[in-house]
Write a protein that holds these residues in place. Structure first.
Motif, PDB file in Angstrom:
ATOM      1  N   LEU A  16       0.830  -1.199   0.000  1.00 32.06           N
ATOM      2  CA  LEU A  16       0.000   0.000   0.000  1.00 32.06           C
ATOM      3  C   LEU A  16       0.868   1.253   0.000  1.00 32.06           C
ATOM      4  O   LEU A  16       1.978   1.238   0.533  1.00 32.06           O
ATOM      5  CB  LEU A  16      -0.905   0.033   1.233  1.00 32.06           C
ATOM      6  N   PRO A  17       0.354   2.342  -0.571  1.00 31.06           N
ATOM      7  CA  PRO A  17       1.121   3.600  -0.499  1.00 31.06           C
ATOM      8  C   PRO A  17       1.328   4.011   0.962  1.00 31.06           C
ATOM      9  O   PRO A  17       0.450   3.776   1.800  1.00 31.06           O
ATOM     10  CB  PRO A  17       0.226   4.614  -1.212  1.00 31.06           C
ATOM     11  N   ASP A  18       2.452   4.625   1.251  1.00 26.23           N
ATOM     12  CA  ASP A  18       2.735   5.064   2.621  1.00 26.23           C
ATOM     13  C   ASP A  18       1.688   6.051   3.126  1.00 26.23           C
ATOM     14  O   ASP A  18       1.491   6.187   4.331  1.00 26.23           O
ATOM     15  CB  ASP A  18       4.123   5.702   2.713  1.00 26.23           C
ATOM     16  N   THR A  19       1.024   6.738   2.217  1.00 28.21           N
ATOM     17  CA  THR A  19       0.016   7.733   2.585  1.00 28.21           C
ATOM     18  C   THR A  19      -1.376   7.135   2.771  1.00 28.21           C
ATOM     19  O   THR A  19      -2.301   7.829   3.187  1.00 28.21           O
ATOM     20  CB  THR A  19      -0.058   8.827   1.499  1.00 28.21           C
ATOM     21  N   SER A  20      -1.532   5.845   2.503  1.00 26.08           N
ATOM     22  CA  SER A  20      -2.831   5.175   2.664  1.00 26.08           C
ATOM     23  C   SER A  20      -3.259   5.185   4.133  1.00 26.08           C
ATOM     24  O   SER A  20      -2.472   4.867   5.024  1.00 26.08           O
ATOM     25  CB  SER A  20      -2.713   3.723   2.176  1.00 26.08           C
ATOM     26  N   VAL A  21      -4.517   5.532   4.361  1.00 25.13           N
ATOM     27  CA  VAL A  21      -5.044   5.539   5.727  1.00 25.13           C
ATOM     28  C   VAL A  21      -4.977   4.131   6.325  1.00 25.13           C
ATOM     29  O   VAL A  21      -4.614   3.969   7.494  1.00 25.13           O
ATOM     30  CB  VAL A  21      -6.482   6.102   5.763  1.00 25.13           C
ATOM     31  N   ALA A  22      -5.287   3.106   5.530  1.00 28.75           N
ATOM     32  CA  ALA A  22      -5.233   1.729   6.038  1.00 28.75           C
ATOM     33  C   ALA A  22      -3.816   1.376   6.494  1.00 28.75           C
ATOM     34  O   ALA A  22      -3.626   0.781   7.554  1.00 28.75           O
ATOM     35  CB  ALA A  22      -5.720   0.741   4.977  1.00 28.75           C
ATOM     36  N   LYS A  23      -2.819   1.742   5.699  1.00 29.23           N
ATOM     37  CA  LYS A  23      -1.437   1.444   6.069  1.00 29.23           C
ATOM     38  C   LYS A  23      -1.041   2.196   7.333  1.00 29.23           C
ATOM     39  O   LYS A  23      -0.378   1.649   8.215  1.00 29.23           O
ATOM     40  CB  LYS A  23      -0.482   1.790   4.931  1.00 29.23           C
ATOM     41  N   LYS A  24      -1.459   3.443   7.447  1.00 30.51           N
ATOM     42  CA  LYS A  24      -1.167   4.213   8.653  1.00 30.51           C
ATOM     43  C   LYS A  24      -1.803   3.574   9.880  1.00 30.51           C
ATOM     44  O   LYS A  24      -1.206   3.556  10.951  1.00 30.51           O
ATOM     45  CB  LYS A  24      -1.648   5.651   8.489  1.00 30.51           C
ATOM     46  N   LEU A  25      -3.012   3.032   9.717  1.00 32.89           N
ATOM     47  CA  LEU A  25      -3.673   2.340  10.833  1.00 32.89           C
ATOM     48  C   LEU A  25      -2.891   1.101  11.248  1.00 32.89           C
ATOM     49  O   LEU A  25      -2.753   0.811  12.440  1.00 32.89           O
ATOM     50  CB  LEU A  25      -5.108   1.963  10.467  1.00 32.89           C
ATOM     51  N   VAL A  26      -2.389   0.363  10.261  1.00 30.69           N
ATOM     52  CA  VAL A  26      -1.584  -0.833  10.566  1.00 30.69           C
ATOM     53  C   VAL A  26      -0.356  -0.425  11.377  1.00 30.69           C
ATOM     54  O   VAL A  26      -0.055  -1.003  12.416  1.00 30.69           O
ATOM     55  CB  VAL A  26      -1.163  -1.571   9.275  1.00 30.69           C
ATOM     56  N   TYR A  27       0.358   0.586  10.901  1.00 34.08           N
ATOM     57  CA  TYR A  27       1.603   0.991  11.551  1.00 34.08           C
ATOM     58  C   TYR A  27       1.387   1.652  12.907  1.00 34.08           C
ATOM     59  O   TYR A  27       2.286   1.648  13.747  1.00 34.08           O
ATOM     60  CB  TYR A  27       2.421   1.897  10.624  1.00 34.08           C
ATOM     61  N   SER A  28       0.197   2.209  13.116  1.00 33.02           N
ATOM     62  CA  SER A  28      -0.075   2.834  14.409  1.00 33.02           C
ATOM     63  C   SER A  28      -0.695   1.854  15.403  1.00 33.02           C
ATOM     64  O   SER A  28      -0.997   2.222  16.535  1.00 33.02           O
ATOM     65  CB  SER A  28      -0.994   4.046  14.237  1.00 33.02           C
ATOM     66  N   GLY A  29      -0.893   0.606  14.969  1.00 35.82           N
ATOM     67  CA  GLY A  29      -1.461  -0.402  15.860  1.00 35.82           C
ATOM     68  C   GLY A  29      -2.963  -0.268  16.017  1.00 35.82           C
ATOM     69  O   GLY A  29      -3.502  -0.592  17.069  1.00 35.82           O
TER      70      GLY A  29
END
Length: 101
Positions: A16-29
């Motif tokens: 996923l793009p680094d700017t994807s909200v889903a990816k940010k949710l994954v990385y933020s736990g």
């Protein structure tokens, strides 16, 4: 789930793009349910645009796909749908297991 990101989900979200909200949710736990819902939302926004030559709609921009979309062709978009679907399915299963406990 909260706090530390799941290593398995991090791997699933790598496409996923680094700017994807889903990816940010994954990385933020983020919670499994939250990630699942967001991955499905992004899939629904992207699916009708696989063959589109038009610029991304504001809804897709809002979830972090503006730059990626500008560079992506139909194959890239189809592949992205696969990444989003896998992330959705995995986190949905995990959310349902967690909710049963």
């Amino acid at each position: 789930m909260s706090g530390a990101p799941s290593p398995v989900l991090v791997e699933f979200s790598d496409g996923l793009p680094d700017t994807s909200v889903a990816k940010k949710l994954v990385y933020s736990g983020g919670s499994f349910r939250e990630i699942s819902d967001q991955a499905r939302r992004e899939w629904v926004l992207l699916a009708p645009l696989v063959q589109s030559k038009e610029p991304p709609p504001p809804e897709l921009i809002a979830v972090g796909y503006e730059e990626w979309y500008a560079e992506a062709d139909a194959k890239d978009r189809t592949r992205m749908l696969g990444y989003l679907d896998m992330l959705y399915e995995m986190t949905l299963d995990l959310a349902e297991e967690e909710e049963e406990e």
